[in-house]
Design an enzyme around this catalytic site. Structure first.
Site, mmCIF file in Angstrom:
data_model
loop_
_atom_site.group_PDB
_atom_site.id
_atom_site.type_symbol
_atom_site.label_atom_id
_atom_site.label_comp_id
_atom_site.label_asym_id
_atom_site.label_seq_id
_atom_site.Cartn_x
_atom_site.Cartn_y
_atom_site.Cartn_z
ATOM 1 N N SER A 142 0.869 -1.184 0.000
ATOM 2 C CA SER A 142 0.000 0.000 0.000
ATOM 3 C C SER A 142 0.899 1.226 0.000
ATOM 4 O O SER A 142 2.087 1.131 0.356
ATOM 5 C CB SER A 142 -0.839 -0.013 1.288
ATOM 6 O OG SER A 142 -1.482 1.229 1.502
ATOM 7 N N TYR A 155 -1.966 -1.170 10.468
ATOM 8 C CA TYR A 155 -1.923 -1.310 9.004
ATOM 9 C C TYR A 155 -0.603 -0.778 8.453
ATOM 10 O O TYR A 155 0.041 -1.406 7.615
ATOM 11 C CB TYR A 155 -3.116 -0.548 8.425
ATOM 12 C CG TYR A 155 -3.376 -0.757 6.949
ATOM 13 C CD1 TYR A 155 -4.096 -1.857 6.495
ATOM 14 C CD2 TYR A 155 -2.937 0.167 6.010
ATOM 15 C CE1 TYR A 155 -4.366 -2.040 5.149
ATOM 16 C CE2 TYR A 155 -3.199 -0.005 4.653
ATOM 17 C CZ TYR A 155 -3.917 -1.107 4.233
ATOM 18 O OH TYR A 155 -4.185 -1.286 2.897
HETATM 19 P P1 NAD Z 1 -11.484 -6.207 0.132
HETATM 20 O O1 NAD Z 1 -12.050 -6.074 1.501
HETATM 21 O O2 NAD Z 1 -12.329 -5.918 -1.063
HETATM 22 O O3 NAD Z 1 -10.885 -7.660 -0.084
HETATM 23 C C1 NAD Z 1 -10.152 -8.326 0.903
HETATM 24 C C2 NAD Z 1 -10.090 -9.787 0.551
HETATM 25 O O4 NAD Z 1 -9.372 -10.452 1.600
HETATM 26 C C3 NAD Z 1 -11.467 -10.459 0.469
HETATM 27 O O5 NAD Z 1 -11.432 -11.456 -0.528
HETATM 28 C C4 NAD Z 1 -11.611 -11.083 1.854
HETATM 29 O O6 NAD Z 1 -12.499 -12.201 1.879
HETATM 30 C C5 NAD Z 1 -10.175 -11.512 2.096
HETATM 31 N N1 NAD Z 1 -9.868 -11.731 3.495
HETATM 32 C C6 NAD Z 1 -10.015 -10.910 4.547
HETATM 33 N N2 NAD Z 1 -9.634 -11.534 5.680
HETATM 34 C C7 NAD Z 1 -9.223 -12.778 5.313
HETATM 35 C C8 NAD Z 1 -8.721 -13.899 6.022
HETATM 36 N N3 NAD Z 1 -8.549 -13.879 7.349
HETATM 37 N N4 NAD Z 1 -8.420 -15.011 5.315
HETATM 38 C C9 NAD Z 1 -8.613 -15.060 3.980
HETATM 39 N N5 NAD Z 1 -9.077 -14.035 3.269
HETATM 40 C C10 NAD Z 1 -9.381 -12.909 3.926
HETATM 41 O O7 NAD Z 1 -10.169 -5.297 0.175
HETATM 42 P P2 NAD Z 1 -9.233 -4.696 -0.979
HETATM 43 O O8 NAD Z 1 -9.338 -3.219 -0.891
HETATM 44 O O9 NAD Z 1 -9.436 -5.388 -2.267
HETATM 45 O O10 NAD Z 1 -7.812 -5.074 -0.358
HETATM 46 C C11 NAD Z 1 -6.949 -6.038 -0.926
HETATM 47 C C12 NAD Z 1 -5.528 -5.727 -0.513
HETATM 48 O O11 NAD Z 1 -5.156 -4.463 -1.071
HETATM 49 C C13 NAD Z 1 -5.330 -5.604 0.992
HETATM 50 O O12 NAD Z 1 -4.099 -6.172 1.366
HETATM 51 C C14 NAD Z 1 -5.320 -4.107 1.217
HETATM 52 O O13 NAD Z 1 -4.594 -3.751 2.343
HETATM 53 C C15 NAD Z 1 -4.629 -3.651 -0.054
HETATM 54 N N6 NAD Z 1 -4.856 -2.239 -0.388
HETATM 55 C C16 NAD Z 1 -6.102 -1.754 -0.623
HETATM 56 C C17 NAD Z 1 -6.242 -0.423 -0.953
HETATM 57 C C18 NAD Z 1 -7.583 0.180 -1.257
HETATM 58 O O14 NAD Z 1 -7.646 1.404 -1.413
HETATM 59 N N7 NAD Z 1 -8.637 -0.595 -1.388
HETATM 60 C C19 NAD Z 1 -5.136 0.414 -1.019
HETATM 61 C C20 NAD Z 1 -3.888 -0.109 -0.758
HETATM 62 C C21 NAD Z 1 -3.756 -1.459 -0.445
#
Ligand code: NAD
Length: 260
Positions: A142, A155
């Site tokens: 991130s 985080y």
């Molecule tokens: P999201 O909530 O849409 O998806 C998260 C996924 O992780 C889902 O499939 C969920 O079921 C799974 N998950 C959560 N806990 C779990 C567990 N204990 N075991 C197995 N699966 C689990 O979130 P997202 O925004 O798509 O995030 C995905 C990644 O991207 C994360 O690592 C997040 O930190 C990172 N990220 C997101 C953003 C953003 O703006 N959305 C920015 C930077 C980084």
């Protein structure tokens, strides 16, 4: 089809960024092991729908906070498909609170799912990749792996840790056909960020649209969300031969967030 015959595992791929990356890899012909909570059939169908004929898509429901389930995820992937070539460590959760109020169980969960899970997947998957002398490990960190924001101590710690681990393992594999890199997205409008939009709308009495605008204006100079598709295409590039000497990089896709 750049990735025909390769086998990819994307953790946390039932929604958001992970699902977008899984779709991009499948479009290039990779077989996919999906993981994550929620509607697994829907996620498998969404990936299968964009994949060329012959691509196999499966799901494993490992809880990424549980070491034995993670070990089973890797060994099940290898036995179902015969190998694991591309590992995308994407599963992640967020919790927002000042450190003195940060619930201990939320701290432990954020570190376990966002950081320690990648240690376990890499340590178990790497020997097979080294044996075949080809592999791609992509850690979804991130902008919070590069800079901080208030009230996100767990985080930010986890994502800085993930960027650090990316560099360390890239050095350990530098003379092999396995590369290790990180992608650092800025704001992407997924369920994880929607929660923060909802919290802002409620706290400040804003409409959804105004809450999104305010969120972007604070950090992301382009005032545009990054999309899962854009991140998926970067992951495809990281898997290409053109990226075979990209090692230990942390590439930010953030509308200028960390340029400030
Ligand atoms: P999201 O909530 O849409 O998806 C998260 C996924 O992780 C889902 O499939 C969920 O079921 C799974 N998950 C959560 N806990 C779990 C567990 N204990 N075991 C197995 N699966 C689990 O979130 P997202 O925004 O798509 O995030 C995905 C990644 O991207 C994360 O690592 C997040 O930190 C990172 N990220 C997101 C953003 C953003 O703006 N959305 C920015 C930077 C980084």
């Amino acid at each position: 089809m750049l990735l025909k015959g390769k086998v990819a595992l994307v953790t946390g791929s039932t929604s958001g960024i992970g699902l977008g990356i899984a779709q991009s890899l499948a479009r290039q012909g990779a077989h996919l092991m999906l993981n994550g909570f929620g509607d697994a059939d829907r996620a498998c169908a969404a990936v299968q729908a964009v994949a060329p004929p012959g691509v196999q898509v499966r799901h494993h429901g490992a809880d990424m906070s549980q070491v034995h389930q993670i070990e089973d995820l890797i060994s099940s992937t290898e036995s179902a498909f015969g190998q694991l070539d591309i590992l995308v460590n994407n599963a992640g959760i967020q919790h927002v609170a000042p450190i003195e109020d940060f619930p201990v169980d939320r701290w432990d969960a954020v570190i376990a799912i966002n950081l320690t899970s990648a240690f376990h997947t890499i340590r178990v998957a790497l020997p097979g990749m080294k044996r075949r002398n080809w592999g791609r490990i992509i850690n979804i960190a991130s902008t919070h792996g590069l800079v901080a924001s208030a009230n996100k101590s767990a985080y930010v710690a986890a994502k800085h840790g993930l960027v650090g681990m990316t560099k360390s393992v890239a050095l350990e594999t530098a003379t092999t056909g396995v590369t290790v890199n990180a992608i650092c997205p800025g704001w992407v409008l997924t369920p994880l960020v929607q929660q923060q939009v909802d919290a802002r709308a409620a706290a400040q009495g804003l409409s959804q649209e105004d809450a999104k605008k305010a969120l972007l204006a604070e950090k992301q100079p382009s005032l545009q969300f990054t999309t899962p598709e854009q991140l998926g295409e970067l992951a495809v590039f990281m898997c290409s031969e053109a990226a075979s000497n990209l090692r230990g990089a942390a590439i930010n896709v953030d509308g200028g967030w960390v340029a400030q």
